[in-house]
Design an enzyme around this catalytic site. Structure first.
Site, PDB file in Angstrom:
ATOM      1  N   GLY A  13     -36.839  65.297 -40.048  1.00 57.97           N
ATOM      2  CA  GLY A  13     -35.439  64.895 -39.937  1.00 57.97           C
ATOM      3  C   GLY A  13     -35.320  63.413 -40.231  1.00 57.97           C
ATOM      4  O   GLY A  13     -36.142  62.840 -40.950  1.00 57.97           O
ATOM      5  N   CYS A  14     -34.340  62.774 -39.655  1.00 61.35           N
ATOM      6  CA  CYS A  14     -34.094  61.349 -39.881  1.00 61.35           C
ATOM      7  C   CYS A  14     -35.344  60.534 -39.561  1.00 61.35           C
ATOM      8  O   CYS A  14     -35.870  60.606 -38.456  1.00 61.35           O
ATOM      9  CB  CYS A  14     -32.931  60.892 -39.013  1.00 61.35           C
ATOM     10  N   PHE A  15     -35.802  59.752 -40.530  1.00 54.58           N
ATOM     11  CA  PHE A  15     -37.044  59.006 -40.306  1.00 54.58           C
ATOM     12  C   PHE A  15     -36.903  57.914 -39.268  1.00 54.58           C
ATOM     13  O   PHE A  15     -37.889  57.492 -38.673  1.00 54.58           O
ATOM     14  CB  PHE A  15     -37.676  58.486 -41.597  1.00 54.58           C
ATOM     15  N   TRP A  16     -35.682  57.444 -39.004  1.00 53.97           N
ATOM     16  CA  TRP A  16     -35.508  56.423 -37.959  1.00 53.97           C
ATOM     17  C   TRP A  16     -36.062  56.914 -36.624  1.00 53.97           C
ATOM     18  O   TRP A  16     -36.631  56.150 -35.868  1.00 53.97           O
ATOM     19  CB  TRP A  16     -34.043  56.090 -37.761  1.00 53.97           C
ATOM     20  N   CYS A  17     -35.866  58.197 -36.336  1.00 55.94           N
ATOM     21  CA  CYS A  17     -36.295  58.757 -35.048  1.00 55.94           C
ATOM     22  C   CYS A  17     -37.757  59.187 -35.035  1.00 55.94           C
ATOM     23  O   CYS A  17     -38.276  59.569 -33.988  1.00 55.94           O
ATOM     24  CB  CYS A  17     -35.420  59.952 -34.676  1.00 55.94           C
TER      25      CYS A  17
END
Length: 175
Positions: A13-17
């Site tokens: 999913g979102c790489f930030w997380c």
């Protein structure tokens, strides 16, 4: 004696997380947000987010396997995602947000397949595990503003996590 570092690449999913869960352990040398698995060279965030490049948002982890094993990385990975969702992750929808373990060696492939089988057999989820296991492809680092996002943009990061539903899922399914 020179350290033999290895790479692991995960789409969750979102790489930030996906950076912080790996970034805090001895033996982890770096965690880079980026893109892999697509069909254009040097994709931008807009290319990937639009769904036209075929890439996944990924983190690439450089680690010392003598300190931190690939199996330990897999255990952390599974506990960050909903492995039964083939449409993205949490509030991030679309192909670029689907889950994939990209293996760099045949040993990583075997360990990833075994861990997926164990998770599937565990009965933890009542739907099939849909996370793909694919050979690693060219990795393109994301733009600088995406790197270490949780450190550089703490409030935005925490708000995005809160809104996403990821933390509630992790609490419900993994704690």
């Amino acid at each position: 004696m020179e350290k033999q570092l290895e790479k692991a690449t995960f789409a969750g999913g979102c790489f930030w997380c996906m950076v912080k869960p790996f970034d805090q352990w001895d033996g982890i040398h770096k965690v880079i947000s980026g893109y892999s698995g697509g069909h254009i060279e040097n994709p931008t965030y807009q290319d990937v987010k639009s769904g036209t490049s075929g890439h996944y948002e990924v983190v690439q982890i450089t680690y010392d396997p003598n300190i931190f094993s690939y199996n330990e990385l897999l255990n952390i990975y599974w506990q960050q995602i909903d492995p039964t969702d083939d449409g993205g992750q949490f509030h991030d929808r679309g192909d670029s947000y689907r889950t994939v373990i990209f293996y760099h060696t045949e040993e990583q492939k075997k360990l990833a397949e075994a861990s997926k089988q164990i998770l599937g057999d565990s009965g933890k989820f009542n739907k099939p595990i849909v996370t793909k296991i694919l050979p690693a492809e060219t990795f393109y680092p994301a733009e600088d503003y995406h790197q270490d996002y949780y450190k550089k943009n703490k409030n935005e990061y925490l708000e995005d996590r809160r809104k996403s539903g990821r933390d509630e899922f992790i609490e419900l399914n993994w704690k």
